[in-house]
Design an enzyme around this catalytic site. Structure first.
Site, short mmCIF file in Angstrom:
data_model
loop_
_atom_site.label_atom_id
_atom_site.label_comp_id
_atom_site.label_asym_id
_atom_site.label_seq_id
_atom_site.Cartn_x
_atom_site.Cartn_y
_atom_site.Cartn_z
N CYS A 36 4.61 5.23 -0.82
CA CYS A 36 5.02 6.63 -0.85
C CYS A 36 5.99 6.78 0.52
O CYS A 36 6.20 5.64 1.06
CB CYS A 36 3.62 7.60 -0.51
SG CYS A 36 3.05 6.97 1.15
N HIS A 65 -2.97 0.51 4.93
CA HIS A 65 -4.02 -0.05 4.41
C HIS A 65 -3.67 -1.00 3.24
O HIS A 65 -4.23 -0.81 2.14
CB HIS A 65 -5.29 0.73 4.15
CG HIS A 65 -5.75 1.46 5.25
ND1 HIS A 65 -6.35 2.63 5.40
CD2 HIS A 65 -5.98 0.78 6.50
CE1 HIS A 65 -6.99 2.96 6.43
NE2 HIS A 65 -6.79 1.89 7.18
N HIS A 98 -1.49 6.48 9.97
CA HIS A 98 -2.77 7.32 9.64
C HIS A 98 -2.70 7.96 10.88
O HIS A 98 -3.81 9.14 10.89
CB HIS A 98 -3.90 6.55 9.68
CG HIS A 98 -3.84 5.70 8.48
ND1 HIS A 98 -3.66 4.15 8.53
CD2 HIS A 98 -4.03 5.71 7.07
CE1 HIS A 98 -3.78 3.56 7.29
NE2 HIS A 98 -3.72 4.34 6.53
N CYS A 120 2.63 9.34 9.51
CA CYS A 120 3.32 9.98 8.36
C CYS A 120 3.41 11.49 8.94
O CYS A 120 2.38 12.20 9.16
CB CYS A 120 2.23 9.79 7.23
SG CYS A 120 3.06 10.89 5.77
N HIS A 148 -12.75 6.91 8.92
CA HIS A 148 -11.40 6.69 8.35
C HIS A 148 -10.39 6.97 9.45
O HIS A 148 -10.57 7.90 10.22
CB HIS A 148 -11.00 7.18 7.10
CG HIS A 148 -9.84 6.91 6.45
ND1 HIS A 148 -8.42 7.31 6.96
CD2 HIS A 148 -9.41 6.16 5.52
CE1 HIS A 148 -7.45 6.72 6.31
NE2 HIS A 148 -8.08 6.04 5.03
N GLU A 150 -7.63 8.24 9.70
CA GLU A 150 -6.88 9.46 9.50
C GLU A 150 -7.92 10.66 10.21
O GLU A 150 -7.61 11.27 10.63
CB GLU A 150 -6.29 9.69 8.08
CG GLU A 150 -5.75 11.13 7.96
CD GLU A 150 -5.39 11.27 6.66
OE1 GLU A 150 -4.79 10.31 6.05
OE2 GLU A 150 -5.55 12.52 6.07
N SER A 246 -7.90 0.53 1.17
CA SER A 246 -7.06 1.80 0.85
C SER A 246 -7.83 2.81 0.14
O SER A 246 -8.27 2.80 -1.11
CB SER A 246 -6.04 1.31 -0.04
OG SER A 246 -5.13 2.44 -0.69
N SER A 247 -7.79 3.94 0.69
CA SER A 247 -8.77 5.19 0.33
C SER A 247 -8.13 5.53 -0.83
O SER A 247 -8.71 5.68 -1.95
CB SER A 247 -8.61 6.25 1.43
OG SER A 247 -9.28 7.52 0.67
S1 SF4 Z 1 -0.13 11.11 3.83
FE1 SF4 Z 1 -0.58 9.09 3.46
S2 SF4 Z 1 -0.27 8.64 1.21
FE2 SF4 Z 1 0.63 10.73 1.57
S3 SF4 Z 1 2.82 10.44 2.19
FE3 SF4 Z 1 1.91 10.11 4.11
S4 SF4 Z 1 1.36 8.02 4.04
FE4 SF4 Z 1 1.77 8.30 2.06
#
Ligand code: SF4
Length: 338
Positions: A36, A65, A98, A120, A148, A150, A246-247
């Protein structure tokens, strides 16, 4: 047929097939799949950081992950840590995709660490929502998997008012001072369907529950789940490429199974074995948001070689979102020196 529920990598043998190739197999390759925008940004940023700062370079938690990605960086001298106690004062530390709690940022400053923040932006957005809700006096229900990375980071934004909810059965245990002033947020990588069910149950208990706008479940999670929802019913087996950590990859496997199609989570081609494909005529291959495309292609190639598999890529939708990687714009990396 192989039952996806029973799959354990430790039981695997090397994938050398000596079977007569009587039937061919058809592969549906889901698109979008794999990396992503957030994972792309984090990995590119770490690549550039290694090139620029060399070793040792510390990363707080796995950058994403995925075992292949982590091992690749580890072989180049990157050190992944789960505690700042493992990080010497004054060195360079990257935060993973995360995100981290404010407490980690404060401790980093105390240790005079040079921070590269690869969180992210969509995770950062949930942090911002948590801070705003807490400042407005809301009790916050954070739907997600306790422990987790995050979730730990988001809870750290306001630990006194944020409660983690893992499943609908825990709703009765929630205690809030004012049922009129309650909101929910979610982890970015949850199952869309299961989360909808949990929210419906939450609303029964807290009719004034406030929803986040936009949804916390990110576009990449939603698109990959949509691929499984639409394509898995046409298949005898779903192969989800991704690591067990990886969730969002685990959610893809669960979604396929919930729909009635056996599914297996595989980290790479080395985990395949012939028994998985008994009576499989059509297999869907998808990949979690942290799984590299070269791993997917290795699996496709293996099935083409050993089963004369035909390949059909099915595009559910197109993803165009990109997050800015500082080095690509010719600017300094986002390094903060306290
Ligand atoms: S929140 Fe996580 S899965 Fe979604 S774009 Fe960001 S890194 Fe990727």
């Amino acid at each position: 047929m192989f039952d996806g529920y029973l799959f354990t990598p430790s039981l695997l043998h090397s994938f050398t097939l000596h079977l007569p190739l009587i039937t061919t197999m058809h592969i549906l390759l889901a698109a979008p799949r794999g990396f992503c925008a957030g994972v792309n940004m984090a990995i590119h940023t770490l690549h550039e950081a290694v090139a620029k700062y060399g070793s040792p370079l510390y990363v707080f938690h796995e950058i994403v992950h995925n075992n292949h990605v982590v091992e690749d960086f580890r072989s180049r001298g990157v050190i992944f840590v789960n505690s700042l106690d493992e990080v010497p004062n004054g060195v360079c530390l990257m935060y993973s995709a995360h995100g981290v709690s404010p407490e980690i940022r404060r401790m980093s400053a105390e240790k005079n660490l040079r921070i590269i923040d690869a969180t992210c932006p969509l995770v950062n957005r949930v942090h911002q929502q948590a801070r705003r809700l807490a400042a407005e006096g809301y009790s916050v229900i954070l739907i997600g998997h306790a422990g987790h990375d995050e979730i730990v980071g988001i809870v750290g934004e306001a630990p006194d008012v944020i409660q983690t909810l893992s499943c609908a059965e825990e709703i009765e245990t929630l205690r809030v001072p004012d049922a009129e002033k309650i909101a929910y947020l979610t982890q970015t990588t949850l199952s869309v369907d299961e989360t909808r069910e949990i929210i419906a149950r939450l609303l029964e208990r807290f009719p004034k529950l406030r929803s986040p706008v936009p949804s916390c479940i990110c576009y990449a999670t939603q698109n990959r789940q949509r691929g499984v929802r639409e394509l898995a019913p046409r298949c005898d087996l779903v192969l989800v490429v991704g690591s067990a950590s990886s969730s969002n990859s685990r959610r893809l496997k669960e979604l396929a199974v919930r729909q009635g199609t056996p599914a297996i989570l595989v980290d790479g081609v080395e985990e395949l074995r012939a028994e998985m494909f008994t009576d499989v005529k059509t297999v869907l291959i998808t990949a979690g948001a942290s799984a590299p495309e070269w791993v997917v292609q290795g699996i496709v190639k293996k099935l083409q070689e050993d089963f004369q598999a035909t390949l059909e890529e099915v595009e559910i939708c197109r993803e165009t979102l990109r997050f800015r990687v500082p080095i690509e714009s010719g600017e300094e990396m986002r390094v903060f020196v306290h």
